[in-house]
Design a protein around this motif. Structure first.
Motif, PDB file in Angstrom:
ATOM      1  N   GLY A 138       5.668 -14.908 -16.010  1.00 18.36           N
ATOM      2  CA  GLY A 138       4.961 -15.905 -15.222  1.00 18.36           C
ATOM      3  C   GLY A 138       5.817 -16.665 -14.239  1.00 18.36           C
ATOM      4  N   SER A 139       7.124 -16.372 -14.222  1.00 16.71           N
ATOM      5  CA  SER A 139       8.012 -17.119 -13.328  1.00 16.71           C
ATOM      6  C   SER A 139       8.130 -16.485 -11.944  1.00 16.71           C
ATOM      7  CB  SER A 139       9.407 -17.234 -13.943  1.00 16.71           C
ATOM      8  OG  SER A 139       9.967 -15.949 -14.172  1.00 16.71           O
ATOM      9  N   ILE A 140       7.730 -15.211 -11.822  1.00 17.92           N
ATOM     10  CA  ILE A 140       7.895 -14.476 -10.561  1.00 17.92           C
ATOM     11  C   ILE A 140       6.630 -13.695 -10.241  1.00 17.92           C
ATOM     12  CG2 ILE A 140       9.230 -12.732  -9.315  1.00 17.92           C
ATOM     13  CD1 ILE A 140      11.572 -13.316 -11.073  1.00 17.92           C
ATOM     14  N   ALA A 141       6.228 -13.732  -8.985  1.00 17.50           N
ATOM     15  CA  ALA A 141       5.154 -12.876  -8.485  1.00 17.50           C
ATOM     16  C   ALA A 141       5.753 -11.928  -7.445  1.00 17.50           C
ATOM     17  CB  ALA A 141       4.047 -13.707  -7.857  1.00 17.50           C
ATOM     18  N   ILE A 142       5.556 -10.642  -7.651  1.00 18.71           N
ATOM     19  CA  ILE A 142       6.001  -9.628  -6.686  1.00 18.71           C
ATOM     20  C   ILE A 142       4.773  -9.168  -5.931  1.00 18.71           C
ATOM     21  CG2 ILE A 142       7.224  -7.457  -6.342  1.00 18.71           C
ATOM     22  CD1 ILE A 142       8.904  -9.592  -7.686  1.00 18.71           C
ATOM     23  N   PHE A 143       4.772  -9.358  -4.626  1.00 20.66           N
ATOM     24  CA  PHE A 143       3.594  -9.001  -3.835  1.00 20.66           C
ATOM     25  C   PHE A 143       3.941  -7.844  -2.905  1.00 20.66           C
ATOM     26  CE2 PHE A 143       0.545  -9.277  -0.382  1.00 20.66           C
ATOM     27  CZ  PHE A 143      -0.650  -9.419  -1.094  1.00 20.66           C
ATOM     28  N   ASP A 144       3.197  -6.766  -3.050  1.00 19.23           N
ATOM     29  CA  ASP A 144       3.372  -5.570  -2.223  1.00 19.23           C
ATOM     30  C   ASP A 144       2.659  -5.792  -0.891  1.00 19.23           C
ATOM     31  OD1 ASP A 144       3.528  -3.048  -1.115  1.00 19.23           O
ATOM     32  OD2 ASP A 144       2.582  -2.013  -2.801  1.00 19.23           O
ATOM     33  N   SER A 145       3.417  -5.882   0.191  1.00 16.06           N
ATOM     34  CA  SER A 145       2.822  -6.154   1.503  1.00 16.06           C
ATOM     35  C   SER A 145       1.967  -5.007   2.011  1.00 16.06           C
ATOM     36  CB  SER A 145       3.922  -6.436   2.531  1.00 16.06           C
ATOM     37  OG  SER A 145       4.618  -5.240   2.859  1.00 16.06           O
ATOM     38  N   LEU A 146       2.238  -3.773   1.520  1.00 15.89           N
ATOM     39  CA  LEU A 146       1.629  -2.571   2.094  1.00 15.89           C
ATOM     40  C   LEU A 146       1.833  -2.548   3.608  1.00 15.89           C
ATOM     41  CD1 LEU A 146      -1.660  -2.178   0.008  1.00 15.89           C
ATOM     42  CD2 LEU A 146       0.509  -0.942  -0.239  1.00 15.89           C
ATOM     43  N   ASN A 147       2.977  -3.040   4.028  1.00 13.48           N
ATOM     44  CA  ASN A 147       3.263  -3.101   5.453  1.00 13.48           C
ATOM     45  C   ASN A 147       4.763  -3.019   5.681  1.00 13.48           C
ATOM     46  OD1 ASN A 147       2.686  -3.762   8.383  1.00 13.48           O
ATOM     47  ND2 ASN A 147       0.704  -4.285   7.470  1.00 13.48           N
ATOM     48  N   LEU A 148       5.170  -3.220   6.932  1.00 12.56           N
ATOM     49  CA  LEU A 148       6.585  -3.188   7.271  1.00 12.56           C
ATOM     50  C   LEU A 148       6.838  -4.147   8.421  1.00 12.56           C
ATOM     51  CD1 LEU A 148       6.468  -1.438  10.082  1.00 12.56           C
ATOM     52  CD2 LEU A 148       6.580   0.515   8.567  1.00 12.56           C
ATOM     53  N   SER A 149       8.114  -4.410   8.668  1.00 12.50           N
ATOM     54  CA  SER A 149       8.557  -5.242   9.778  1.00 12.50           C
ATOM     55  C   SER A 149       7.755  -6.550   9.829  1.00 12.50           C
ATOM     56  CB  SER A 149       8.476  -4.451  11.087  1.00 12.50           C
ATOM     57  OG  SER A 149       9.067  -5.153  12.162  1.00 12.50           O
ATOM     58  N   LEU A 204      -2.760 -14.227  -0.218  1.00 16.65           N
ATOM     59  CA  LEU A 204      -2.130 -13.029   0.347  1.00 16.65           C
ATOM     60  C   LEU A 204      -2.992 -11.784   0.128  1.00 16.65           C
ATOM     61  CD1 LEU A 204       1.621 -13.593  -0.622  1.00 16.65           C
ATOM     62  CD2 LEU A 204       0.502 -14.035   1.573  1.00 16.65           C
ATOM     63  N   HIS A 205      -3.644 -11.716  -1.020  1.00 14.61           N
ATOM     64  CA  HIS A 205      -4.550 -10.579  -1.259  1.00 14.61           C
ATOM     65  C   HIS A 205      -5.694 -10.570  -0.244  1.00 14.61           C
ATOM     66  CE1 HIS A 205      -3.103  -8.497  -4.792  1.00 14.61           C
ATOM     67  NE2 HIS A 205      -2.853  -9.649  -5.394  1.00 14.61           N
ATOM     68  N   ALA A 206      -6.144 -11.764   0.156  1.00 16.60           N
ATOM     69  CA  ALA A 206      -7.222 -11.852   1.148  1.00 16.60           C
ATOM     70  C   ALA A 206      -6.732 -11.505   2.545  1.00 16.60           C
ATOM     71  CB  ALA A 206      -7.818 -13.260   1.138  1.00 16.60           C
ATOM     72  N   VAL A 207      -5.508 -11.907   2.857  1.00 17.66           N
ATOM     73  CA  VAL A 207      -4.974 -11.682   4.207  1.00 17.66           C
ATOM     74  C   VAL A 207      -4.487 -10.245   4.410  1.00 17.66           C
ATOM     75  CG1 VAL A 207      -3.139 -12.343   5.826  1.00 17.66           C
ATOM     76  CG2 VAL A 207      -4.335 -14.107   4.513  1.00 17.66           C
ATOM     77  N   ARG A 208      -3.918  -9.648   3.376  1.00 17.57           N
ATOM     78  CA  ARG A 208      -3.280  -8.330   3.516  1.00 17.57           C
ATOM     79  C   ARG A 208      -4.159  -7.279   4.198  1.00 17.57           C
ATOM     80  NH1 ARG A 208      -0.972  -5.819  -1.912  1.00 17.57           N
ATOM     81  NH2 ARG A 208      -3.205  -5.750  -2.376  1.00 17.57           N
ATOM     82  N   PRO A 209      -5.433  -7.140   3.862  1.00 14.62           N
ATOM     83  CA  PRO A 209      -6.245  -6.108   4.535  1.00 14.62           C
ATOM     84  C   PRO A 209      -6.509  -6.395   6.007  1.00 14.62           C
ATOM     85  CG  PRO A 209      -7.279  -6.850   2.494  1.00 14.62           C
ATOM     86  CD  PRO A 209      -6.201  -7.820   2.807  1.00 14.62           C
ATOM     87  N   THR A 210      -6.251  -7.632   6.443  1.00 16.07           N
ATOM     88  CA  THR A 210      -6.528  -7.985   7.837  1.00 16.07           C
ATOM     89  C   THR A 210      -5.333  -7.755   8.758  1.00 16.07           C
ATOM     90  OG1 THR A 210      -5.788 -10.318   7.844  1.00 16.07           O
ATOM     91  CG2 THR A 210      -7.962  -9.849   6.904  1.00 16.07           C
ATOM     92  N   ILE A 211      -4.174  -7.409   8.182  1.00 19.97           N
ATOM     93  CA  ILE A 211      -2.962  -7.228   8.996  1.00 19.97           C
ATOM     94  C   ILE A 211      -3.061  -5.937   9.795  1.00 19.97           C
ATOM     95  CG2 ILE A 211      -0.461  -6.974   8.983  1.00 19.97           C
ATOM     96  CD1 ILE A 211      -1.280  -9.718   8.111  1.00 19.97           C
ATOM     97  N   GLU A 212      -2.818  -6.045  11.091  1.00 17.08           N
ATOM     98  CA  GLU A 212      -2.793  -4.876  11.987  1.00 17.08           C
ATOM     99  C   GLU A 212      -1.375  -4.727  12.530  1.00 17.08           C
ATOM    100  OE1 GLU A 212      -5.291  -2.794  12.819  1.00 17.08           O
ATOM    101  OE2 GLU A 212      -6.888  -3.822  11.701  1.00 17.08           O
ATOM    102  N   SER A 213      -0.792  -3.554  12.331  1.00 12.40           N
ATOM    103  CA  SER A 213       0.564  -3.265  12.810  1.00 12.40           C
ATOM    104  C   SER A 213       0.556  -1.944  13.565  1.00 12.40           C
ATOM    105  CB  SER A 213       1.548  -3.168  11.638  1.00 12.40           C
ATOM    106  OG  SER A 213       1.609  -4.371  10.913  1.00 12.40           O
TER     107      SER A 213
END
Length: 283
Positions: A110-121, A148-157
């Motif tokens: 519970g001390s760390i959350a690792i979030f996979d961006s599914l993105n780069l740069s 972040l889970h809500a924002v991640r699908p909206t990222i366009e790269s």
């Protein structure tokens, strides 16, 4: 409430002054020439990387931080009672995420959350800045992760590759694709989809035409753009980046920041790569 310490890795390509301003800790990936492992952004710069590739004709390999690297970085903050949020390079492109998860197994639950961006740069950079502002607003770790889970699908790269040579040397396109692309002067526009790099457009002709198409791809969706922040990221393409920055500011009214690609991103995409990263408004 415990302090939330935000970590990223060197592929996020955040401007160095932002990293210092917002107290973000960066864990470097590695650039490997033969038996020599160099920390991205610490032991080697993109200019030095391109010089070595030019001199040797060999492209370096890249490597993820080890679980030990993560433990070394995380432990001092956990020991002082902080919580950690680490936003990392896409798990579809690197073992960075998996190695971070291995490290977390050795630390208090519970001390760390690792979030996979599914993105780069700078696609990662957008998520980091959302997390930074949420933490400043007093949001809890769980609340920030949900955001972040809500924002991640909206990222366009999307980004323009100036030469297929680096993708070829890195095993991401065949020798025949490289030959035909070079012969016909095809410049691909690559986009990130579900954590992977896929073709968006193939533009034949001058580089300026491809950069223009990149801009048009973004402007087609300008009504959907979250104008809080757009990134223009580049590797040795500052002139084009400044032009895109001005155009995007004028045509979207958004805050547009420049970012320079680090060594790991540059070693896969090559010099004169340029990209635009933004998030869409959450409905």
């Amino acid at each position: 409430m415990p302090k939330i310490k935000i970590f990223a890795d060197s592929t996020c390509d955040l401007p160095s002054d932002w990293i210092h301003k917002y107290d973000i800790d960066i864990i470097p990936l590695y650039v490997v020439f033969g038996d020599e492992s160099l920390r991205d952004g610490i032991d080697i710069t993109p200019t030095q990387l391109y010089q070595r590739v030019s001199e040797t004709g060999n492209l370096p390999k890249t490597a993820a931080p080890s679980p030990t690297d993560f433990l070394t970085a995380f432990t001092p903050y956990i020991d002082q009672g902080d919580q950690i949020l680490y936003i990392c390079l896409s798990s579809e492109l690197s073992s960075t995420y998996q190695n971070a998860c291995i490290a977390v197994e050795e630390l208090p639950e519970g001390s760390i959350a690792i979030f996979d961006s599914l993105n780069l740069s700078s696609g990662i950079g957008l998520l980091i800045m959302k997390a930074v502002h949420a933490a400043q607003a007093g949001r809890t770790l769980d609340e920030i992760v949900n955001l972040l889970h809500a924002v991640r699908p909206t990222i366009e790269s999307e980004f323009v590759i100036d030469t297929l040579e680096y993708l070829h040397k890195g095993g991401r396109c065949s020798g025949m694709q490289n030959f035909i692309g070079s012969l016909l002067k095809i410049r691909p526009i690559i986009k990130v989809s579900n954590g992977l790099m896929i073709p968006a457009n193939r533009v034949r002709g001058k580089r300026e035409k491809a950069v223009e198409q990149l801009l048009l791809n973004v402007l087609e969706k300008k009504e959907q753009i979250d104008t809080d922040l757009i990134f223009v990221a580049h590797s040795l393409a500052e002139k084009d980046a400044l032009v895109l920055q001005t155009s995007l500011q004028q045509q979207t009214g958004a805050t547009v920041a420049l970012a320079t690609a680090g060594c790991v991103i540059s070693s896969h995409c090559g010099p004169h790569t340029i990209g635009i990263m933004y998030s869409k408004n959450i409905l």
